[in-house]
Design a protein around this motif. Structure first.
Motif, mmCIF file in Angstrom:
data_model
loop_
_atom_site.group_PDB
_atom_site.id
_atom_site.type_symbol
_atom_site.label_atom_id
_atom_site.label_comp_id
_atom_site.label_asym_id
_atom_site.label_seq_id
_atom_site.Cartn_x
_atom_site.Cartn_y
_atom_site.Cartn_z
ATOM 1 N N GLY A 203 28.227 9.073 71.232
ATOM 2 C CA GLY A 203 28.862 10.356 70.987
ATOM 3 C C GLY A 203 28.490 11.374 72.038
ATOM 4 N N GLU A 204 29.205 12.445 72.050
ATOM 5 C CA GLU A 204 29.013 13.487 73.048
ATOM 6 C C GLU A 204 28.911 14.847 72.380
ATOM 7 N N GLY A 205 28.299 15.764 73.110
ATOM 8 C CA GLY A 205 28.226 17.133 72.616
ATOM 9 C C GLY A 205 26.944 17.391 71.844
ATOM 10 N N ALA A 206 26.266 18.473 72.182
ATOM 11 C CA ALA A 206 25.058 18.866 71.464
ATOM 12 C C ALA A 206 25.409 19.291 70.046
ATOM 13 N N ALA A 207 24.482 19.097 69.125
ATOM 14 C CA ALA A 207 24.704 19.449 67.718
ATOM 15 C C ALA A 207 23.381 19.825 67.079
ATOM 16 N N SER A 208 23.479 20.590 66.016
ATOM 17 C CA SER A 208 22.281 20.921 65.242
ATOM 18 C C SER A 208 22.680 21.153 63.804
ATOM 19 N N GLY A 265 34.247 11.936 52.056
ATOM 20 C CA GLY A 265 34.488 13.010 53.010
ATOM 21 C C GLY A 265 33.246 13.509 53.705
ATOM 22 N N ILE A 266 32.107 12.856 53.457
ATOM 23 C CA ILE A 266 30.835 13.346 53.989
ATOM 24 C C ILE A 266 30.730 13.084 55.488
ATOM 25 N N LEU A 267 31.053 11.873 55.932
ATOM 26 C CA LEU A 267 30.903 11.535 57.349
ATOM 27 C C LEU A 267 31.802 12.392 58.227
ATOM 28 N N ALA A 268 32.934 12.805 57.727
ATOM 29 C CA ALA A 268 33.820 13.661 58.514
ATOM 30 C C ALA A 268 33.258 15.071 58.674
ATOM 31 N N GLN A 269 32.327 15.454 57.797
ATOM 32 C CA GLN A 269 31.815 16.813 57.793
ATOM 33 C C GLN A 269 30.532 16.976 58.606
ATOM 34 N N VAL A 270 29.644 15.971 58.591
ATOM 35 C CA VAL A 270 28.293 16.180 59.119
ATOM 36 C C VAL A 270 28.318 16.464 60.612
ATOM 37 N N ARG A 271 27.278 17.155 61.059
ATOM 38 C CA ARG A 271 27.191 17.543 62.464
ATOM 39 C C ARG A 271 26.633 16.432 63.353
ATOM 40 N N ALA A 272 25.828 15.546 62.773
ATOM 41 C CA ALA A 272 25.243 14.447 63.533
ATOM 42 C C ALA A 272 24.675 13.455 62.531
ATOM 43 N N HIS A 305 29.981 1.383 63.716
ATOM 44 C CA HIS A 305 31.393 1.054 63.478
ATOM 45 C C HIS A 305 31.923 1.778 62.244
ATOM 46 N N THR A 306 31.125 1.804 61.176
ATOM 47 C CA THR A 306 31.592 2.452 59.939
ATOM 48 C C THR A 306 31.686 3.961 60.114
ATOM 49 N N ILE A 307 30.684 4.551 60.752
ATOM 50 C CA ILE A 307 30.743 5.995 61.000
ATOM 51 C C ILE A 307 31.978 6.343 61.816
ATOM 52 N N ARG A 308 32.259 5.535 62.836
ATOM 53 C CA ARG A 308 33.386 5.841 63.718
ATOM 54 C C ARG A 308 34.741 5.715 63.014
ATOM 55 N N GLN A 309 34.806 4.961 61.951
ATOM 56 C CA GLN A 309 36.054 4.897 61.186
ATOM 57 C C GLN A 309 36.380 6.228 60.536
ATOM 58 N N TYR A 310 35.360 7.050 60.286
ATOM 59 C CA TYR A 310 35.557 8.319 59.587
ATOM 60 C C TYR A 310 35.313 9.536 60.473
ATOM 61 N N ASN A 311 34.606 9.336 61.584
ATOM 62 C CA ASN A 311 34.313 10.454 62.480
ATOM 63 C C ASN A 311 34.164 9.896 63.897
ATOM 64 N N PRO A 312 35.198 10.001 64.714
ATOM 65 C CA PRO A 312 35.179 9.372 66.039
ATOM 66 C C PRO A 312 34.233 10.011 67.046
ATOM 67 N N THR A 313 33.779 11.232 66.793
ATOM 68 C CA THR A 313 33.062 11.956 67.844
ATOM 69 C C THR A 313 31.649 12.400 67.482
ATOM 70 N N VAL A 314 31.260 12.359 66.218
ATOM 71 C CA VAL A 314 29.963 12.908 65.825
ATOM 72 C C VAL A 314 28.833 12.216 66.600
ATOM 73 N N PRO A 315 27.842 12.972 67.094
ATOM 74 C CA PRO A 315 26.707 12.344 67.774
ATOM 75 C C PRO A 315 25.901 11.468 66.811
ATOM 76 N N VAL A 316 25.543 10.284 67.267
ATOM 77 C CA VAL A 316 24.757 9.335 66.470
ATOM 78 C C VAL A 316 23.602 8.849 67.325
ATOM 79 N N VAL A 317 22.402 8.882 66.781
ATOM 80 C CA VAL A 317 21.245 8.284 67.447
ATOM 81 C C VAL A 317 20.570 7.355 66.450
ATOM 82 N N GLN A 318 20.289 6.116 66.881
ATOM 83 C CA GLN A 318 19.707 5.098 66.010
ATOM 84 C C GLN A 318 18.370 4.597 66.565
ATOM 85 N N ASN A 319 17.659 3.883 65.699
ATOM 86 C CA ASN A 319 16.346 3.299 66.028
ATOM 87 C C ASN A 319 15.268 4.368 66.184
#
Length: 350
Positions: A203-208, A265-272, A305-319
């Motif tokens: 994902g791209e774009g800073a978020a908080s 509708g939660i994943l579409a709303q969250v900032r990251a 993959h699941t997050i992207r089905q509901y929110n194509p752009t939200v920043p995601v960091v894992q691990n």
């Protein structure tokens, strides 16, 4: 930069010599593993200079939900207690946390440390607008075989004695292969660690936003039992934080929980979305190194993959280093989380 409409009470910092409550809101693990528990208490005193105060059900197997609830209420109501630590997790807070009152916690904000099943109490505090810290069990972290992880201890020190924004860093190595707590002779033996892969960004774009979430299996329980979640309006100000437990849920289970978050509708709303490093080994599922790597990789792919089905752009960091592996960041829960995917940087306000 986005602003935060949620208003949480500030948590006080502690001083050396302060009294802190030790409680067992889920299972009375200290009764099953007393040697590990005593080691954890000793390290709490030696490394952090705090005085542990056990509450009545801390070592009482079979304590009722009402008795455990009373311990939580009493620990927060006592002005001489400056923080509250869970001994360990469990699997039944969903049955009684919903009945806890609000006023004793709202009137007496103080740091609470716990994760896993303690997601339910952290969620209750969140709705009381009291932040907490997702991590720092007396048995699992303070009672770590060999010695406490310095990485874990540094973040615990920050959470207890400092306030302000902290740049989070990935650990150099990690452990998810346990040594049994049933054999006290192993307490001086260091567990097997392996190099950490670092964090995986998308994902791209800073978020908080303000953190909310916890153990994914507990978040699933909150949804399936109709417990109180943040509103969709509140989720628009939230950074979702999740991690999976020692149950080692397979990818289809992880997919279904994230799908439920999406359908609500939660994943579409969250900032990251910030995802903890998955535990991939347990005593009843002792995978080799290749199988553990494959499990972690499959969970990352499924989650994204699941997050992207509901929110194509939200920043995601894992691990990220929180949850059921060690070492561990005691991540602020109800605190400000800030991400910059372009710079691969993550901050939390303690």
């Amino acid at each position: 930069m986005q602003t935060d409409p949620l208003s949480f009470q500030p948590l006080p910092t502690l001083a050396k010599g302060d009294r802190v409550a030790i409680v067992s809101p889920s299972m009375a693990a200290p009764a099953r593993w007393p040697a590990v528990f005593e080691l954890g208490l000793n390290r709490l005193s030696e490394h952090l200079g705090l005085e542990p105060v056990e509450y009545p059900t801390t070592r009482r197997l079979g304590a009722t939900a009402a008795e455990r609830a009373n311990d939580l209420i009493a620990a927060f109501a006592d002005d001489s207690i400056k923080a509250v630590f869970a001994s360990l997790g469990g699997d039944d807070q969903i049955t009684y946390v919903k009945h806890l009152p609000v006023d004793p916690f709202r009137r007496n904000p103080k740091p609470f440390f716990g994760f896993s099943d303690n997601t339910h109490f952290a969620n209750h505090l969140w709705h009381c607008r009291v932040p907490s810290f997702y991590g720092g069990h007396i048995i699992a972290q303070f009672g770590m075989h060999g010695e406490m992880d310095k990485f874990t201890l540094d973040y615990l020190t920050t959470a207890l004695f400092h306030r302000g924004e902290c740049a989070l860093q990935p650990s150099e190595e990690f452990n998810d292969i346990g040594l049994t707590w049933n054999d006290p002779s192993l307490l001086a033996t260091r567990r097997a660690y392996e190099p950490n892969d670092g964090w995986y960004w998308d994902g791209e774009g800073a978020a908080s936003g303000i953190s909310w979430g916890g153990c994914l299996e507990s978040v699933d329980e909150l949804m399936r039992h109709g417990q109180r979640l943040p509103s969709l309006e509140e989720f628009a100000s939230i950074v979702l934080v999740t991690e999976t437990s020692e149950d080692l849920p397979p990818a289809p289970v992880v997919h279904r929980v994230y799908r439920a978050l999406g359908e609500r509708g939660i994943l579409a709303q969250v900032r990251a979305v910030v995802v903890g490093r998955p535990k991939a080994w347990e005593f009843d599922n002792q995978r080799d190194a290749d199988a553990r790597r494959a499990y972690r990789a499959e969970q990352r792919r499924t989650t994204l993959h699941t997050i992207r089905q509901y929110n194509p752009t939200v920043p995601v960091v894992q691990n990220v280093d929180f949850g059921h592996t060690d070492p561990q960041i005691c991540l602020p829960y109800g605190g400000l989380i800030r991400l910059d995917p372009a710079q691969r940087q993550l901050w939390a306000r303690f």
